[in-house]
Design an enzyme around this catalytic site. Structure first.
Site, short mmCIF file in Angstrom:
data_model
loop_
_atom_site.label_atom_id
_atom_site.label_comp_id
_atom_site.label_asym_id
_atom_site.label_seq_id
_atom_site.Cartn_x
_atom_site.Cartn_y
_atom_site.Cartn_z
CG ASP A 10 -29.93 -24.73 23.79
OD1 ASP A 10 -29.23 -25.02 24.77
OD2 ASP A 10 -29.48 -24.05 22.83
CB SER A 11 -29.48 -21.35 26.79
OG SER A 11 -28.52 -21.65 25.78
N GLY A 43 -24.27 -21.31 30.07
CA GLY A 43 -22.91 -21.85 30.24
C GLY A 43 -22.06 -21.16 31.28
CB CYS A 73 -28.99 -27.40 26.66
SG CYS A 73 -27.88 -26.29 27.53
CB THR A 75 -24.98 -25.91 29.97
OG1 THR A 75 -23.98 -25.63 29.00
CG2 THR A 75 -24.67 -25.19 31.26
CB CYS A 181 -21.68 -26.30 23.48
SG CYS A 181 -22.85 -24.92 23.35
N1 DGL Z 1 -26.27 -24.93 24.00
C1 DGL Z 1 -25.84 -25.03 25.34
C2 DGL Z 1 -25.06 -26.32 25.58
O1 DGL Z 1 -25.23 -27.29 24.86
C3 DGL Z 1 -25.12 -23.89 26.02
C4 DGL Z 1 -25.15 -22.50 25.53
C5 DGL Z 1 -25.19 -21.48 26.67
O2 DGL Z 1 -24.13 -21.15 27.23
O3 DGL Z 1 -26.29 -21.04 26.99
O4 DGL Z 1 -24.28 -26.40 26.49
#
Ligand code: DGL
Length: 255
Positions: A10-11, A43, A73, A75, A181
């Site tokens: 993930d980020s 995001g 994630c 995104t 998210c």
């Molecule tokens: N956790 C990420 C998602 O599920 C996004 C968070 C970010 O903006 O980096 O979309």
């Protein structure tokens, strides 16, 4: 039986909400979690950039000997899942906002979909909207992820932000809120306070982990234990990001 780990990325800390579910549902598996803290947020960045980071994250997990990948994630899945599946032969499990189960809930209320700007703008979600979005209201939630990264799962900052984000919908009949998210399930209790008690709050974590379990079985990649080991990796140097990831997993388990 295949003892190699499953790779998650993930980020930042959000995917730990998916990892926590995986530890519960797939107790025989071991995991490597990569938080791309150096490049957070995904995001609001141009999709081409997120694609590059996602490729690098997967390559790092492959170098660690992972047998399957979970893009923990929404995104990164929207941006990169199709491309990565075309390039690689190992199982790649992605995520999408749980609009389908939310739209199938009984009742005639609306479904509020909380997610990043990118997730809501990209074609993957647009096609989900065409199929299940008749009653959906997409709600980009800039700033919420930052609260989770700061470890603020309740308190003034996150509550003020949620107040602003949800104010326009207070007079609507909302039957479900989709946590689209992977950071947002950490805020579930706080978000719930902004809606009537019978509003369903739905995330895609369990579905994603069940899909991972099915794919591991189908491909003959499942392990028979011992499992439950987690190795954390970060794109940012130093021990602090790793410590934060360990703490977040502990908070998830105790929630
Ligand atoms: N956790 C990420 C998602 O599920 C996004 C968070 C970010 O903006 O980096 O979309």
């Amino acid at each position: 039986m295949d003892p190699r780990p499953v790779g998650f990325f993930d980020s930042g800390l959000g995917g730990i909400s998916v990892l926590g579910e995986a530890l519960r549902i797939l107790p025989n598996e071991n995991f490597i979690y990569f938080g791309d803290t150096l490049h957070i947020p995904y995001g609001d960045k141009p999709p081409q950039e997120v694609l590059r980071y996602s490729r690098d994250a997967v390559q790092l997990l492959l170098d660690q000997g992972c047998k399957a990948i979970v893009i923990a994630c929404n995104t990164a899945t929207s941006v990169a899942a199709a491309q990565l599946r075309a390039e690689l032969s190992l199982p790649i499990i992605g995520m999408e906002p749980a609009l389908k189960p939310a739209s199938l809930l009984p009742g005639d209320g609306k479904v509020l979909v909380m997610a990043t700007r990118n997730t809501l703008a990209l074609p993957k979600f647009q096609s989900l909207m065409e199929r299940f979005g008749r009653d959906a209201i997409p709600l980009p939630c800039s700033g919420l992820m930052e609260c989770v990264e700061a470890g603020e799962l309740s308190g003034e900052r996150v509550e003020t932000l949620l107040e602003q984000l949800t104010a326009p919908y207070q007079s609507e009949n909302i039957k479900a809120v989709v946590l689209g998210c992977t950071h947002y399930p950490f805020l579930k209790k706080t978000i719930a306070r902004f809606f009537p008690a019978d509003t369903a709050l739905i995330d895609g974590n369990l579905g994603t982990v069940r899909q991972l379990g099915r794919r591991l079985q189908e491909e003959g990649l499942a392990n028979c234990g011992p499992g439950g080991q987690v190795t954390f990796l970060s794109s940012m140097e130093g021990g602090e990001p790793i410590r934060q990831m360990q703490q977040m997993l502990a908070r998830w388990k105790n929630a």
